[in-house]
Design a protein around this motif. Structure first.
Motif, PDB file in Angstrom:
ATOM      1  N   PRO A  56     -18.678 -33.616 -24.237  1.00 25.21           N
ATOM      2  CA  PRO A  56     -17.998 -33.102 -22.952  1.00 25.21           C
ATOM      3  C   PRO A  56     -18.108 -33.338 -21.504  1.00 25.21           C
ATOM      4  N   VAL A  57     -17.143 -33.654 -20.803  1.00 22.48           N
ATOM      5  CA  VAL A  57     -17.053 -33.834 -19.652  1.00 22.48           C
ATOM      6  C   VAL A  57     -17.415 -32.474 -18.780  1.00 22.48           C
ATOM      7  N   VAL A  58     -18.072 -32.411 -17.863  1.00 18.76           N
ATOM      8  CA  VAL A  58     -18.191 -31.120 -16.997  1.00 18.76           C
ATOM      9  C   VAL A  58     -17.886 -31.199 -15.532  1.00 18.76           C
ATOM     10  N   MET A  59     -17.071 -30.427 -14.933  1.00 19.85           N
ATOM     11  CA  MET A  59     -16.945 -30.543 -13.555  1.00 19.85           C
ATOM     12  C   MET A  59     -17.049 -29.133 -12.883  1.00 19.85           C
ATOM     13  N   LYS A  60     -17.593 -29.091 -11.620  1.00 14.42           N
ATOM     14  CA  LYS A  60     -18.047 -27.934 -10.852  1.00 14.42           C
ATOM     15  C   LYS A  60     -16.877 -27.967  -9.812  1.00 14.42           C
ATOM     16  N   SER A  61     -16.124 -26.891  -9.521  1.00 15.37           N
ATOM     17  CA  SER A  61     -15.536 -26.811  -8.039  1.00 15.37           C
ATOM     18  C   SER A  61     -16.485 -26.552  -7.015  1.00 15.37           C
ATOM     19  N   PRO A  62     -16.255 -27.035  -5.560  1.00 19.82           N
ATOM     20  CA  PRO A  62     -17.223 -26.267  -4.817  1.00 19.82           C
ATOM     21  C   PRO A  62     -16.908 -24.861  -4.331  1.00 19.82           C
ATOM     22  N   PRO A  63     -17.902 -24.132  -4.021  1.00 20.50           N
ATOM     23  CA  PRO A  63     -17.505 -22.789  -3.176  1.00 20.50           C
ATOM     24  C   PRO A  63     -16.469 -22.770  -2.252  1.00 20.50           C
ATOM     25  N   SER A  64     -15.660 -21.996  -2.219  1.00 23.48           N
ATOM     26  CA  SER A  64     -14.736 -21.772  -1.266  1.00 23.48           C
ATOM     27  C   SER A  64     -14.475 -20.136  -0.957  1.00 23.48           C
ATOM     28  N   ASN A  65     -13.763 -20.096   0.085  1.00 23.69           N
ATOM     29  CA  ASN A  65     -13.530 -18.647   0.646  1.00 23.69           C
ATOM     30  C   ASN A  65     -13.138 -17.731  -0.329  1.00 23.69           C
ATOM     31  N   GLN A  66     -12.120 -18.120  -1.339  1.00 21.44           N
ATOM     32  CA  GLN A  66     -11.473 -17.576  -2.328  1.00 21.44           C
ATOM     33  C   GLN A  66     -12.604 -17.281  -3.540  1.00 21.44           C
ATOM     34  N   LEU A  67     -13.423 -18.307  -3.851  1.00 21.96           N
ATOM     35  CA  LEU A  67     -14.352 -18.367  -4.717  1.00 21.96           C
ATOM     36  C   LEU A  67     -15.762 -18.682  -4.276  1.00 21.96           C
ATOM     37  N   PRO A  68     -16.512 -17.603  -4.005  1.00 17.36           N
ATOM     38  CA  PRO A  68     -17.802 -17.797  -3.191  1.00 17.36           C
ATOM     39  C   PRO A  68     -18.839 -18.652  -4.164  1.00 17.36           C
ATOM     40  N   GLY A  69     -18.746 -18.796  -5.479  1.00 19.54           N
ATOM     41  CA  GLY A  69     -19.780 -19.361  -6.248  1.00 19.54           C
ATOM     42  C   GLY A  69     -19.033 -20.749  -6.808  1.00 19.54           C
ATOM     43  N   GLN A  70     -19.869 -21.447  -7.335  1.00 23.32           N
ATOM     44  CA  GLN A  70     -19.260 -22.801  -8.095  1.00 23.32           C
ATOM     45  C   GLN A  70     -18.687 -22.374  -9.419  1.00 23.32           C
ATOM     46  N   THR A  71     -17.281 -22.940  -9.692  1.00 25.42           N
ATOM     47  CA  THR A  71     -16.842 -22.633 -10.998  1.00 25.42           C
ATOM     48  C   THR A  71     -16.608 -23.738 -11.826  1.00 25.42           C
ATOM     49  N   TRP A  72     -16.657 -23.601 -12.984  1.00 23.45           N
ATOM     50  CA  TRP A  72     -16.371 -24.855 -13.944  1.00 23.45           C
ATOM     51  C   TRP A  72     -14.990 -25.126 -14.065  1.00 23.45           C
ATOM     52  N   VAL A  73     -14.832 -26.202 -13.988  1.00 24.71           N
ATOM     53  CA  VAL A  73     -13.198 -26.758 -14.229  1.00 24.71           C
ATOM     54  C   VAL A  73     -12.935 -27.570 -15.254  1.00 24.71           C
ATOM     55  N   LEU A  74     -11.947 -27.395 -16.206  1.00 24.02           N
ATOM     56  CA  LEU A  74     -11.910 -28.157 -17.301  1.00 24.02           C
ATOM     57  C   LEU A  74     -10.596 -29.086 -17.403  1.00 24.02           C
TER      58      LEU A  74
END
Length: 161
Positions: A56-74
Motif C-alpha cells: 500500500p501507498v500511504v500519505m498523510k495530510s499536514p495539520p490544518s486549522n480544520q484538522l489539527p492532527g495529521q490524517t491519512w489520505v487514501l
C-alpha cells in the motif's frame, strides 16, 4: 527478498555486506543467503512510466486549522493527487535531481489495507499510476518507492513500464 534505495552507494554497501554472509537474521528469522544481485531500474527513456505498487501507498495530510492532527489520505480521496505529486517533487529535490516529475493520473486503486507498524496502524492502498518526467527521477522513484513510509515497506513497486 528485495531491498531498494535510490542511492547507489547504499545499494553497493548492502551488496558488499550481504556477500560476506551466509545467513541474515531478519527480525528473528534466519534467512539463508544463496545469492545477491543488483537489479537496475528500467530506463524510462521516453520520460513516461506506469508503476504499480505491491504494498500500500500511504500519505498523510499536514495539520490544518480544520484538522489539527495529521490524517491519512487514501488514493481515491480528492486531496491525494496533490499530496502525492508534492511527495514526488520532494523526493527528486532530496536526491538533488531536477523536480521534473508529475502525476499524470491514477489508473487503478486497490482495496484499503492497514498495517500495524511502529507508531500505530497506517492505512493505504496499492495503486497503479501514470507518471511523466525526467528519466533519472523516474528511475530513482522506481528504486525508492511511492508515497511515504517507504523504509517501513510501503509503496514498493512491483511492476513498471
Amino acid at each position: 527478498m528485495e531491498l531498494g534505495s535510490p542511492l547507489p552507494s547504499v545499494v553497493e554497501a548492502w551488496v558488499a555486506a550481504l556477500q560476506r554472509r551466509d545467513v541474515l537474521d531478519w527480525g528473528g528469522i534466519a534467512l539463508r543467503i544463496t545469492g545477491v544481485s543488483i537489479v537496475d531500474p528500467p530506463a524510462f527513456g521516453c520520460g513516461r512510466a506506469r508503476m504499480r505498487t505491491e504494498t500500500p501507498v500511504v500519505m498523510k495530510s499536514p495539520p490544518s486549522n480544520q484538522l489539527p492532527g495529521q490524517t491519512w489520505v487514501l488514493p481515491a480521496e480528492p486531496e491525494f493527487p496533490t499530496l502525492f505529486n508534492n511527495n514526488l517533487v520532494r523526493k527528486a529535490k532530496t536526491l538533488g535531481l531536477a523536480p521534473d516529475i508529475g502525476l499524470d493520473g491514477i489508473v487503478w486503486v486497490g482495496p484499503k489495507r492497514s498495517f500495524a507498524v511502529k507508531g500505530g496502524a497506517k492505512p493505504g492502498a496499492t495503486v497503479d499510476v501514470a507518471l511523466s518526467g525526467d528519466p533519472q527521477v523516474l528511475q530513482a522513484l522506481w528504486s525508492w518507492g511511492l508515497g511515504q513510509a517507504n523504509a517501513a515497506g510501503f509503496g514498493w513497486i512491483g511492476a513498471a513500464q
